[in-house]
Design a protein around this motif. Structure first.
Motif, PDB file in Angstrom:
ATOM      1  N   LEU A 101      24.442  31.792  42.420  1.00  0.00           N
ATOM      2  CA  LEU A 101      24.301  30.556  43.182  1.00  0.00           C
ATOM      3  C   LEU A 101      25.634  29.822  43.333  1.00  0.00           C
ATOM      4  CD1 LEU A 101      21.079  29.154  41.435  1.00  0.00           C
ATOM      5  CD2 LEU A 101      21.214  30.082  43.769  1.00  0.00           C
ATOM      6  N   SER A 102      25.729  29.006  44.353  1.00  0.00           N
ATOM      7  CA  SER A 102      26.878  28.112  44.483  1.00  0.00           C
ATOM      8  C   SER A 102      26.959  27.238  43.219  1.00  0.00           C
ATOM      9  CB  SER A 102      26.684  27.232  45.723  1.00  0.00           C
ATOM     10  OG  SER A 102      27.770  26.336  45.844  1.00  0.00           O
ATOM     11  N   GLY A 103      28.119  27.149  42.626  1.00  0.00           N
ATOM     12  CA  GLY A 103      28.280  26.332  41.428  1.00  0.00           C
ATOM     13  C   GLY A 103      27.972  27.060  40.124  1.00  0.00           C
ATOM     14  N   CYS A 104      27.653  28.355  40.208  1.00  0.00           N
ATOM     15  CA  CYS A 104      27.311  29.086  38.976  1.00  0.00           C
ATOM     16  C   CYS A 104      28.560  29.443  38.179  1.00  0.00           C
ATOM     17  CB  CYS A 104      26.498  30.346  39.281  1.00  0.00           C
ATOM     18  SG  CYS A 104      27.472  31.667  40.038  1.00  0.00           S
ATOM     19  N   GLY A 105      29.712  29.356  38.828  1.00  0.00           N
ATOM     20  CA  GLY A 105      30.954  29.660  38.124  1.00  0.00           C
ATOM     21  C   GLY A 105      31.595  30.991  38.509  1.00  0.00           C
ATOM     22  N   LYS A 106      31.099  31.606  39.577  1.00  0.00           N
ATOM     23  CA  LYS A 106      31.645  32.900  40.032  1.00  0.00           C
ATOM     24  C   LYS A 106      33.166  32.881  40.204  1.00  0.00           C
ATOM     25  CE  LYS A 106      29.578  32.789  43.993  1.00  0.00           C
ATOM     26  NZ  LYS A 106      28.844  31.558  43.763  1.00  0.00           N
ATOM     27  N   SER A 107      33.623  31.932  41.032  1.00  0.00           N
ATOM     28  CA  SER A 107      35.065  31.868  41.341  1.00  0.00           C
ATOM     29  C   SER A 107      35.873  31.557  40.090  1.00  0.00           C
ATOM     30  CB  SER A 107      35.348  30.786  42.386  1.00  0.00           C
ATOM     31  OG  SER A 107      34.991  31.240  43.664  1.00  0.00           O
ATOM     32  N   THR A 108      35.323  30.649  39.278  1.00  0.00           N
ATOM     33  CA  THR A 108      36.033  30.252  38.062  1.00  0.00           C
ATOM     34  C   THR A 108      36.215  31.452  37.138  1.00  0.00           C
ATOM     35  OG1 THR A 108      34.987  28.096  38.269  1.00  0.00           O
ATOM     36  CG2 THR A 108      36.038  28.591  36.165  1.00  0.00           C
ATOM     37  N   VAL A 109      35.124  32.170  36.876  1.00  0.00           N
ATOM     38  CA  VAL A 109      35.202  33.332  35.989  1.00  0.00           C
ATOM     39  C   VAL A 109      36.090  34.411  36.612  1.00  0.00           C
ATOM     40  CG1 VAL A 109      33.902  35.156  34.821  1.00  0.00           C
ATOM     41  CG2 VAL A 109      32.926  32.850  34.997  1.00  0.00           C
ATOM     42  N   ALA A 110      35.919  34.654  37.909  1.00  0.00           N
ATOM     43  CA  ALA A 110      36.720  35.683  38.588  1.00  0.00           C
ATOM     44  C   ALA A 110      38.209  35.349  38.505  1.00  0.00           C
ATOM     45  CB  ALA A 110      36.286  35.814  40.045  1.00  0.00           C
ATOM     46  N   ASN A 111      38.518  34.072  38.636  1.00  0.00           N
ATOM     47  CA  ASN A 111      39.908  33.642  38.525  1.00  0.00           C
ATOM     48  C   ASN A 111      40.481  33.894  37.136  1.00  0.00           C
ATOM     49  OD1 ASN A 111      41.697  32.425  40.482  1.00  0.00           O
ATOM     50  ND2 ASN A 111      39.923  31.179  41.033  1.00  0.00           N
ATOM     51  N   VAL A 112      39.683  33.641  36.106  1.00  0.00           N
ATOM     52  CA  VAL A 112      40.157  33.889  34.739  1.00  0.00           C
ATOM     53  C   VAL A 112      40.357  35.394  34.530  1.00  0.00           C
ATOM     54  CG1 VAL A 112      39.767  33.510  32.281  1.00  0.00           C
ATOM     55  CG2 VAL A 112      38.900  31.842  33.929  1.00  0.00           C
ATOM     56  N   VAL A 113      39.423  36.189  35.056  1.00  0.00           N
ATOM     57  CA  VAL A 113      39.565  37.647  34.946  1.00  0.00           C
ATOM     58  C   VAL A 113      40.846  38.095  35.650  1.00  0.00           C
ATOM     59  CG1 VAL A 113      38.570  39.890  35.603  1.00  0.00           C
ATOM     60  CG2 VAL A 113      37.075  38.072  34.727  1.00  0.00           C
ATOM     61  N   ASP A 114      41.056  37.561  36.857  1.00  0.00           N
ATOM     62  CA  ASP A 114      42.250  37.905  37.642  1.00  0.00           C
ATOM     63  C   ASP A 114      43.515  37.567  36.844  1.00  0.00           C
ATOM     64  OD1 ASP A 114      43.668  38.766  39.882  1.00  0.00           O
ATOM     65  OD2 ASP A 114      43.577  36.817  40.885  1.00  0.00           O
ATOM     66  N   ARG A 115      43.539  36.379  36.274  1.00  0.00           N
ATOM     67  CA  ARG A 115      44.692  35.931  35.480  1.00  0.00           C
ATOM     68  C   ARG A 115      44.913  36.833  34.266  1.00  0.00           C
ATOM     69  NH1 ARG A 115      49.161  33.488  35.942  1.00  0.00           N
ATOM     70  NH2 ARG A 115      48.187  31.974  37.345  1.00  0.00           N
ATOM     71  N   GLU A 116      43.843  37.173  33.572  1.00  0.00           N
ATOM     72  CA  GLU A 116      43.965  38.018  32.367  1.00  0.00           C
ATOM     73  C   GLU A 116      44.433  39.425  32.739  1.00  0.00           C
ATOM     74  OE1 GLU A 116      43.737  37.039  29.168  1.00  0.00           O
ATOM     75  OE2 GLU A 116      43.548  35.020  30.025  1.00  0.00           O
ATOM     76  N   LEU A 117      43.889  39.954  33.845  1.00  0.00           N
ATOM     77  CA  LEU A 117      44.327  41.279  34.304  1.00  0.00           C
ATOM     78  C   LEU A 117      45.810  41.247  34.664  1.00  0.00           C
ATOM     79  CD1 LEU A 117      41.291  42.369  36.523  1.00  0.00           C
ATOM     80  CD2 LEU A 117      42.069  43.495  34.416  1.00  0.00           C
ATOM     81  N   HIS A 118      46.215  40.174  35.339  1.00  0.00           N
ATOM     82  CA  HIS A 118      47.625  40.037  35.719  1.00  0.00           C
ATOM     83  C   HIS A 118      48.518  40.015  34.471  1.00  0.00           C
ATOM     84  CE1 HIS A 118      50.992  38.881  38.289  1.00  0.00           C
ATOM     85  NE2 HIS A 118      51.289  37.948  37.402  1.00  0.00           N
ATOM     86  N   LYS A 119      48.067  39.285  33.452  1.00  0.00           N
ATOM     87  CA  LYS A 119      48.831  39.225  32.191  1.00  0.00           C
ATOM     88  C   LYS A 119      48.987  40.603  31.560  1.00  0.00           C
ATOM     89  CE  LYS A 119      47.498  34.669  30.457  1.00  0.00           C
ATOM     90  NZ  LYS A 119      46.536  34.093  29.477  1.00  0.00           N
ATOM     91  N   LEU A 120      47.947  41.443  31.730  1.00  0.00           N
ATOM     92  CA  LEU A 120      47.989  42.807  31.182  1.00  0.00           C
ATOM     93  C   LEU A 120      48.862  43.735  32.033  1.00  0.00           C
ATOM     94  CD1 LEU A 120      44.190  43.307  30.338  1.00  0.00           C
ATOM     95  CD2 LEU A 120      46.045  43.168  28.659  1.00  0.00           C
ATOM     96  N   GLY A 121      49.299  43.228  33.185  1.00  0.00           N
ATOM     97  CA  GLY A 121      50.121  44.049  34.073  1.00  0.00           C
ATOM     98  C   GLY A 121      49.311  44.831  35.090  1.00  0.00           C
ATOM     99  N   ALA A 122      48.026  44.520  35.196  1.00  0.00           N
ATOM    100  CA  ALA A 122      47.177  45.213  36.172  1.00  0.00           C
ATOM    101  C   ALA A 122      47.409  44.654  37.572  1.00  0.00           C
ATOM    102  CB  ALA A 122      45.705  45.060  35.801  1.00  0.00           C
ATOM    103  N   ARG A 123      47.147  45.490  38.582  1.00  0.00           N
ATOM    104  CA  ARG A 123      47.193  45.032  39.974  1.00  0.00           C
ATOM    105  C   ARG A 123      45.775  44.675  40.379  1.00  0.00           C
ATOM    106  NH1 ARG A 123      51.972  46.671  37.882  1.00  0.00           N
ATOM    107  NH2 ARG A 123      53.646  46.137  39.329  1.00  0.00           N
ATOM    108  N   SER A 124      45.527  43.385  40.429  1.00  0.00           N
ATOM    109  CA  SER A 124      44.202  42.896  40.787  1.00  0.00           C
ATOM    110  C   SER A 124      44.341  41.929  41.943  1.00  0.00           C
ATOM    111  CB  SER A 124      43.568  42.201  39.582  1.00  0.00           C
ATOM    112  OG  SER A 124      44.412  41.135  39.145  1.00  0.00           O
ATOM    113  N   PHE A 125      43.206  41.650  42.587  1.00  0.00           N
ATOM    114  CA  PHE A 125      43.228  40.667  43.669  1.00  0.00           C
ATOM    115  C   PHE A 125      41.837  40.090  43.827  1.00  0.00           C
ATOM    116  CE2 PHE A 125      43.578  39.225  48.197  1.00  0.00           C
ATOM    117  CZ  PHE A 125      44.607  38.328  47.972  1.00  0.00           C
ATOM    118  N   LEU A 126      41.793  38.789  44.121  1.00  0.00           N
ATOM    119  CA  LEU A 126      40.515  38.089  44.246  1.00  0.00           C
ATOM    120  C   LEU A 126      40.236  37.737  45.700  1.00  0.00           C
ATOM    121  CD1 LEU A 126      38.050  36.483  43.230  1.00  0.00           C
ATOM    122  CD2 LEU A 126      39.613  34.630  42.608  1.00  0.00           C
TER     123      LEU A 126
END
Lengths: 222, 222
Positions: free
Chosen positions: B34-59
């Motif tokens: 649902l809108s407001g469930c936190g999808k973008s927020t969680v996806a953004n944290v995943v993206d950031r963590e993957l980036h820190k690990l050196g992974a090539r990710s994109f949201l």
């Protein structure tokens, strides 16, 4: 929770951070030219050479974009007539523009991901290419759109006819075929003008790489 | 020249070669809820963590896809009425499907480029998500589509209402709003089911990363 949203959005991984990880900058290298001029061939060599250098590049061409970004014939059929007519793209100038615009939009997303995006489409209309240039550079940087005119005389392209398309077009089996029954509007001031009747794909690819280096897109890896 | 074409096409940089350069595999992590469930927020944290690990990710999310993959309102207006009606997407089930299908097609291109593609869209219809799953996995690998159900009760999402959309929907200003005037069809067997009313985005993101590691997508870098 509002605050969390705002904070995280402010910390989205930026294009600059992705480029720093890649050790090179992103951009769109837009190959344009007649069918059979060598666009895909040269773009593939550039892609391979960039990959060897450790760059993150990707090639958008008919092979991976047709029937994916735009629906496949089977997909369209499943929509029923009304929606198939809406979602399918035809040969009207507007349809061609929308096709090129969509490809440009995808290329732009890849640039946001810090990648060097190569595109190989005939893209015959100047206005359509300029539209993509303006969308990409206005939301990105002035040097993000590199137009590469892969130039070979129609006679040479038609003699090559790698996919037998000119033959079909001459037989009237393909309507609106660029160079035969539809115009090709050559770029007026492309970043690069490649003479593909005279030079090998490897030599032409080297010209593209030299340009990318010259404008600072890949100087940290090459 | 024919031969050159064939040879070079046979030597396209493969997905496997791109993944080898990245030291991780590509996939689509499809967040739905649902809108407001936190999808973008969680996806953004995943993206950031993957980036820190050196992974090539994109949201891919509404911020970068809306008005780019699909034309902006100004762009649509420039097409004139007939084409604007064809190229714009509305609220009919077919329109929603085509929107999700297009996003899936772009995500698939990123996977071909060896990237971990995160998507954050409500994507309320089971059939649409299953369509994307089937397109992505049939052309890629069976584990390429990871459906992540970001689950929070409607009351919680509505209380958060980070963009004020529920308020507008309740006031009748937004038609076909998922959860209010349109259904949300929860995934029946998602790869991950996140309880976002009970846990922080960081904890939920860690669950996603643990899953990616478990199935071998990022084990060489984490």
């Amino acid at each position: 929770m509002d605050k969390t949203h705002v904070v995280w959005h402010a910390h989205n991984v930026s294009r600059e951070e992705r480029e720093a990880l890649n050790h090179h900058a992103g951009c769109v290298v837009w190959f344009t030219g007649l069918s059979g001029c060598g666009k895909s061939t040269v773009a593939n060599v550039v892609d391979r050479e960039l990959h060897k250098l450790g760059a993150r590049s990707f090639l958008l061409d008919g092979d991976n974009v047709r029937h994916s970004l735009n629906p496949s014939p089977a997909m369209l059929a499943s929509y029923g007539e009304t929606f198939a007519k809406r979602f399918g793209l035809g040969f009207a100038p507007e349809d061609r523009q929308e096709n090129i615009r969509r490809i440009g939009a995808v290329a732009e997303l890849f640039v946001s991901a810090g990648m060097i995006t190569l595109t190989a489409f005939v893209s015959p209309y100047r206005a359509d290419r300029n539209l993509v240039r303006s969308l990409v550079t206005s939301r990105g940087r002035a040097d993000d759109f590199i137009e590469v005119f892969v130039d070979a005389p129609l006679e040479v392209c038609e003699a090559r006819d790698p996919k037998g398309l000119y033959k079909k077009a001459r037989a009237g089996e393909i309507p609106h075929f660029t160079g035969i029954s539809d115009p090709y509007e050559a770029p007026e001031s492309p970043e690069l003008h490649l003479q593909s009747a005279e030079k090998s794909p490897e030599v032409l690819a080297a010209e593209v790489l030299a340009y990318l280096k010259k404008i600072g897109k890949i100087n940290a890896i090459s």
